[in-house]
Structures are given as structure tokens and as C-alpha cells.
Design an enzyme around this catalytic site. Structure first.
Site, PDB file in Angstrom:
ATOM      1  N   SER B  53       0.845  -1.098  -0.132  1.00 22.76           N
ATOM      2  CA  SER B  53      -0.031  -0.110  -0.040  1.00 22.76           C
ATOM      3  C   SER B  53       0.828   1.110   0.032  1.00 22.76           C
ATOM      4  O   SER B  53       0.352   2.396  -0.408  1.00 22.76           O
ATOM      5  CB  SER B  53      -0.894  -0.036   1.109  1.00 22.76           C
ATOM      6  N   HIS B  54       2.131   1.026   0.229  1.00 24.38           N
ATOM      7  CA  HIS B  54       2.994   2.316   0.391  1.00 24.38           C
ATOM      8  C   HIS B  54       4.159   2.021  -0.572  1.00 24.38           C
ATOM      9  O   HIS B  54       5.215   2.665  -0.651  1.00 24.38           O
ATOM     10  CB  HIS B  54       3.374   2.588   1.732  1.00 24.38           C
ATOM     11  N   ASP B 194      -5.239   1.092   2.357  1.00 27.14           N
ATOM     12  CA  ASP B 194      -5.693  -0.061   2.403  1.00 27.14           C
ATOM     13  C   ASP B 194      -7.133  -0.212   1.874  1.00 27.14           C
ATOM     14  O   ASP B 194      -7.672  -1.128   1.393  1.00 27.14           O
ATOM     15  CB  ASP B 194      -5.677  -0.780   3.866  1.00 27.14           C
ATOM     16  N   HIS B 236     -12.695   5.362  21.821  1.00 28.68           N
ATOM     17  CA  HIS B 236     -12.263   6.689  22.614  1.00 28.68           C
ATOM     18  C   HIS B 236     -10.786   6.808  22.689  1.00 28.68           C
ATOM     19  O   HIS B 236     -10.190   7.599  22.587  1.00 28.68           O
ATOM     20  CB  HIS B 236     -12.963   6.859  23.690  1.00 28.68           C
ATOM     21  N   ASP B 313       7.751  -8.564  11.757  1.00 29.50           N
ATOM     22  CA  ASP B 313       8.345  -9.620  11.059  1.00 29.50           C
ATOM     23  C   ASP B 313       7.772  -9.962   9.792  1.00 29.50           C
ATOM     24  O   ASP B 313       8.723 -10.435   8.830  1.00 29.50           O
ATOM     25  CB  ASP B 313       7.941 -10.824  11.936  1.00 29.50           C
ATOM     26  N   ARG B 315       7.049  -8.027   7.245  1.00 29.49           N
ATOM     27  CA  ARG B 315       7.894  -7.095   6.455  1.00 29.49           C
ATOM     28  C   ARG B 315       9.468  -7.542   6.395  1.00 29.49           C
ATOM     29  O   ARG B 315       9.792  -7.524   5.298  1.00 29.49           O
ATOM     30  CB  ARG B 315       7.862  -5.821   6.813  1.00 29.49           C
TER      31      ARG B 315
END
Lengths: 343, 343
Positions: B53-54, B194, B236, B313, B315
Site C-alpha cells: 500500500s506504500h 488499504d 475513544h 516480522d 516485512r
């Protein structure tokens, strides 16, 4: 006249009265006057702000711990000036709050001079809320972040057994037209104190909060407390933040991880023997407009987006009420506290 | 021979080849060679690590933004040495990564000397993953934390309308027997990239992820992207952390809040024009055992508690595979990239 038993009535106390009573309790159970003053002030302010899970509710736990010999009530924190932005304190197996109090002037001086400073507290016990540690910095115009690890009771996301503590993160920032923006959040799905209160009241906890001793999901607070465990908030993300708290509050300070201490020889001990980290930033070093004006703008926009309550608002409202009406202490609670001051 | 249309086959590229191709694309679309080198390296490393995604998925967005005139591809970051622990950078309406690269040596020097240092980047655009900004510090034995705000797409918990960005938090710490411990988490329930990928693939997103344009819960990524909004992770608590990111990355740096910039005159602009904060700590200033040994002990205990995978991991495994087999780029994707390098 009623035939029912006479029950003690609720009592309204000034903050100073409650502090004085709690100070007597701490000294009576083995702390130095210095330590007692810091802890009593901390606990009374939590009660004043309606933060009951960290108010006088905690006193029996403090007393039990002190009586067990687990924590050093006479601790004299040793402050070390390590570098232009780094202070460390050996809390001398005492409570974290007196260690913070001892290091605070140096920490503030360094933050104002270097722009940022870190305080690493080790060999310490933290049994209170975390917001009282950060809020005063914001009242002085500084931004503060703190983390403290606690005791094994949270199952890391994807693991089978508990390892992390409830490992809270607290943050405070000044704003122009009101009290500081402050939050204090356990990285567990619920704070341990709230599980204890639910158990005492016989209430159930929300789904997704914890597991029983067999690792099965449960909403029974007693099943969580008796051999069960909590879950992190927000799945793998809350779990990652909890891991970060272990690394910052223990590995970086030289304190124990949440799973490292053994209090089995100290029945009655309740306080985690770990570490705490504080980071304080002086926002006047930034570019552009004043920080407090900018944070006020964020608050304005949050309200415009429909948010009725900011983190900390409920506490600040309870504080205002306590300042007007006094701090209301349940009659039986007060009797128990008075007994502890003499026991 | 098949009668179906010939489709391009997947291609294996070395990191250096992919960096060279991406560098040509950036320069071709208006960046300086310095800026191109930093961005190409960042994007290629994400692709290498399987962080799709990047990875090259982002290139069309970079190109579209550069073509729109929204961001300054020729930016020359201005680094200011503000105090012994405080560096600030005006990114000159350019990307945040070249600003970080320009300030990095001074930041590391200050962190090693003062024990902690902060880098406040403003007037910057961040369109990449956040872990590449922190991981290299941990590879040098430092602990790093970074936050960046983005663009209004997250409804604060308890509010009616979006205000916050996806506002990620990234953290990296060294450990003795392996690559650094690294996480990078959006404070939204899901990362914006994503959602875009799910929309492209026609997949649904998990429940609790977002709302449609009427504020109703939805699992349709297109409904979220077209007038809808995301929710914070963890209710929250995630919302409070997202608010903290706005305060640190914007109010403290002098950058824009996620809701403050107006790109309506720049059709095709995709990059949030905000700020970024990095905090770097030198753990060798701590007490006790070496930090990396202690973090290794935490990892050991996490595995013993049944955790099979640490944050980062997946990655690191993808990286090892890429280093062995090369970075696999889809054939059509590669054709599109090559076209952009000449367009």
C-alpha cells in the site's frame, strides 16, 4: 424513627482535610512524611476529580502493600543528571510519585533549556492514575507524555498467555481558554481498577475485555481477576502500544518488565515494581503561532464536529463540583479510612 | 500458442534497479535529483518489504500531485538548530522525507549528546509509510517515535463529522539478536491506502472501519472514499491518540492540522500538507543492562507467551525474500511505471 441500622452519612471534605487524613494513614503505615505528602496529595486529587478507581478506593491496597514490606515507604529517590536532556532516578524501591517529585525541577529546567527532556524512573512502584503525573506540566505551558508498565495481566494480541501489564499512556497539553487537554488510557481494554470495582459491585464488564483462567472470553470480572487476564484495547494496535510501554518504561529506564518481579514472599503486596518514563517538550521552541492558541483551535473544531466531551472534561467538571461542594466521601468509607489512620 | 491477449509477465528487479526507475519518474515529473533520490529509495524499500500500500502503488498519486503544482518538487528544506535537543525544519512545501534527510545528522548528534532530541517538520507533505522514517534510527542503536497528521477523513469518537487524519504512530527500537522492533499503526481503524486497495480489488473492509456519506456504518470501501469517512481504531482511546497526533505533528511543529489545507485549486493533488514530529532517544544513557539485550528479552518472552509474529516480522521476511529473489513487479505495473518515466 426507622428501625433499620444506623448507617454513617456521606461527608463533604475540603481537599486539604482529605489530604491530611490520607497523610496520617500513610505515615501510620510506614512511610516518611515526604512520601506520605506526595501520595496523599495524588490520591486526594483523584478522588476530588471523580476518578474513583484511583481515589480513596486505592488506600487499602497501599496499606496492604506497605504492611507486606514489599515497598520502601521511607525511600529516598536518587536523582542523576545524565545529559542535557536526560534525567534518571532510582526510586529506591519506593513509589514513583516521590521520585518524580524529586526529579521534577531538574526535568522542567532541562525541557525549557533543551526543548525536550526525558525522565527515566526505575526501581519504582506506581499504584495511581497516570494523568496526575502529566497534567501539572501542561499547567506550566509544557507538553508531557508518560508511560508506566505494571504487572502481567494482559495477553498480547495473538499470544496464548498474559505477559504485558495494563501499561497506560498519559498525555497533557496546554490550551489557551481552558484547562489542559489531558488523557490517560490503559492499553488494556479496561483498566485493572475498573475490573476490581466491577467485581466489588457485582457488575459485568463489556465483551472483548478479558479471558478466564482457561483463556476463554468472559464478562465476569471475578473470572478475569482470579486466574484470567485482560485483552489489549484495539487488537494488534493496542498490543503494539503496550509492547512499546514495556520497552520505554522498563527496558529504557532499567526497571523491571511487568513479568519480572516476584512478590510471592510478600503476601498483601499489590504494587507493580517496574519503571516509568516521562517526556516533556517545551512547545515555545516551535515555529508559528503559540501552541496553546493552536490547541485551542483544535478543541474548537472538535466541538464543531459534534464532539460534546473532550478527554478530561468529566474530570474537570467533577473537580469544579468538588471545589464548590467539597469532596463527598461515603460514610462507611470514611470510617474505614479513619480506622486505618489509627490502626 | 494461446489465442488470449499477450500479457506482460512479472519481473524481478534488484532494489537498485527499482530505485533508478522511480528516480527517473520523480525527476521526469518535476522533482530535483535530491528529492527524487530520497522518495525513490523510500518507495522502493516499501515495495521490497511487501508493504504494497506504500510501494509503487503510490507512484501515480505522487505524479498526479506533482503535476497539479500542489507540492514543491524542488523544495530545499531549511534546517534550524533551535536548542540542544530541538531541531526544526521548514520543508518548503515539499515532501517530509527530504526534510528529515536534511535534518537527520543534526538530530542524531543531538540525541546522542542530550540523550533525547525532537525534530519538528512543518510545511511538509507525507505520502509514504511512517516506519521507514523510524527504522534506521533503531539500526543505529537509537529508539525513535514519530507521528504525522494527514487529511480529514476520521470521525473523532463521539463526533458526527470527520476531522482527524489517519494520523499514524510509528516506533522503532533496537534489539540484540535480530532486526529492530518496529511498528507503524494508523490511528484510524484501517489505513487509507488499504481502503484504496480494497476499492480497487472490489473487496469489502471489516465492520467498524468506516461510515458512508450519511454517517451510517458501511463495509464498502467506495462508500468510505466517496463522501464517507473512517472511524478511529479502539473507540475513544484510538481517538485520543489521533488527537495527540494532531497536537504533536501540527500544533507543535507549526504545520497545518488535517482539516486546515485547501487543495481545491490543485485538481489531482493527493498529499496532505501538514507536519511531522520525531522523537529520538539514546538508550545508552539509561541505567542497568544494555537496552538491546533487554528488548531481546522482551521478544523472547513474547514468543514464550505464544506470539508467533512480532510487528515488523512479515516485512522483514518479505525483505529477505526480495533480497534473494529480487523485488517482483507485476508486468502491467512495470509497463505503467516505465511509461511514467517517459511521460
Amino acid at each position: 424513627m426507622s428501625a433499620t441500622p444506623v448507617t454513617a452519612v456521606n461527608t463533604s471534605m475540603a481537599l486539604s482535610e482529605l489530604v491530611a487524613l490520607l497523610t496520617r494513614i500513610f505515615i501510620r503505615h510506614g512511610t516518611s512524611p515526604d512520601v506520605a505528602a506526595v501520595l496523599a496529595d495524588n490520591c486526594a486529587r483523584a478522588e476530588r476529580d471523580g476518578a474513583h478507581s484511583h481515589g480513596v478506593f486505592r488506600i487499602p491496597g497501599y496499606v496492604s502493600t506497605l504492611n507486606s514490606g514489599w515497598v520502601n515507604g521511607m525511600a529516598v529517590p536518587q536523582v542523576e543528571d545524565v545529559a542535557s536532556g536526560f534525567v534518571r532516578v532510582d526510586a529506591d524501591n519506593g513509589f514513583a510519585q516521590p521520585a518524580l517529585a524529586a526529579a521534577r525541577p531538574l526535568l522542567v529546567q532541562k525541557a525549557r533549556s533543551a526543548g525536550i527532556a526525558v525522565l527515566a524512573i526505575r526501581n519504582s512502584h506506581h499504584f495511581a492514575a497516570l494523568w496526575p503525573d502529566v497534567e501539572p506540566f501542561a499547567e506550566e505551558g509544557l507538553v508531557a507524555l508518560s508511560v508506566v508498565n505494571s504487572m502481567t495481566c494482559v495477553v498480547p494480541h495473538g499470544a496464548d498467555r498474559p505477559l504485558f501489564g495494563t501499561n497506560p499512556i498519559a498525555f497533557a497539553a496546554p490550551r489557551a481558554d481552558g484547562p489542559p487537554i489531558v488523557f490517560d488510557l490503559a492499553t488494556s481494554a479496561i483498566a485493572h481498577g475498573d475490573v476490581q470495582i466491577a467485581a466489588r459491585k457485582g457488575e459485568r464488564v463489556p465483551p472483548g475485555t478479558g479471558v478466564d483462567s482457561l483463556g476463554q472470553p468472559t464478562q465476569d470480572p471475578r473470572a478475569i481477576l482470579e486466574g484470567g487476564a485482560l485483552l489489549p484495547f484495539g487488537g494488534h494496535k493496542g498490543s503494539a502500544l503496550s509492547m512499546m510501554v514495556e520497552l520505554l518504561a522498563a527496558a529504557l529506564t532499567g526497571g523491571n518488565f511487568s513479568f519480572e518481579f516476584d512478590w510471592s514472599n510478600h503476601p498483601g503486596a499489590k504494587t507493580p515494581w517496574t519503571g516509568q518514563l516521562l517526556i516533556v517538550i517545551d512547545p515555545s521552541k516551535n515555529a508559528g503561532q503559540g501552541f496553546a492558541e493552536r490547541s485551542q483551535e483544535l478543541v474548537r473544531q472538535m466541538h464543531a464536529a459534534g464532539l460534546r466531551r473532550l478527554p478530561g472534561d468529566r474530570r474537570h467538571r467533577a473537580r469544579a463540583r468538588s471545589e464548590e461542594e467539597g469532596i463527598i466521601i461515603d460514610g462507611e468509607e470514611l470510617e474505614r479510612l479513619r480506622a486505618l489512620a489509627q490502626a
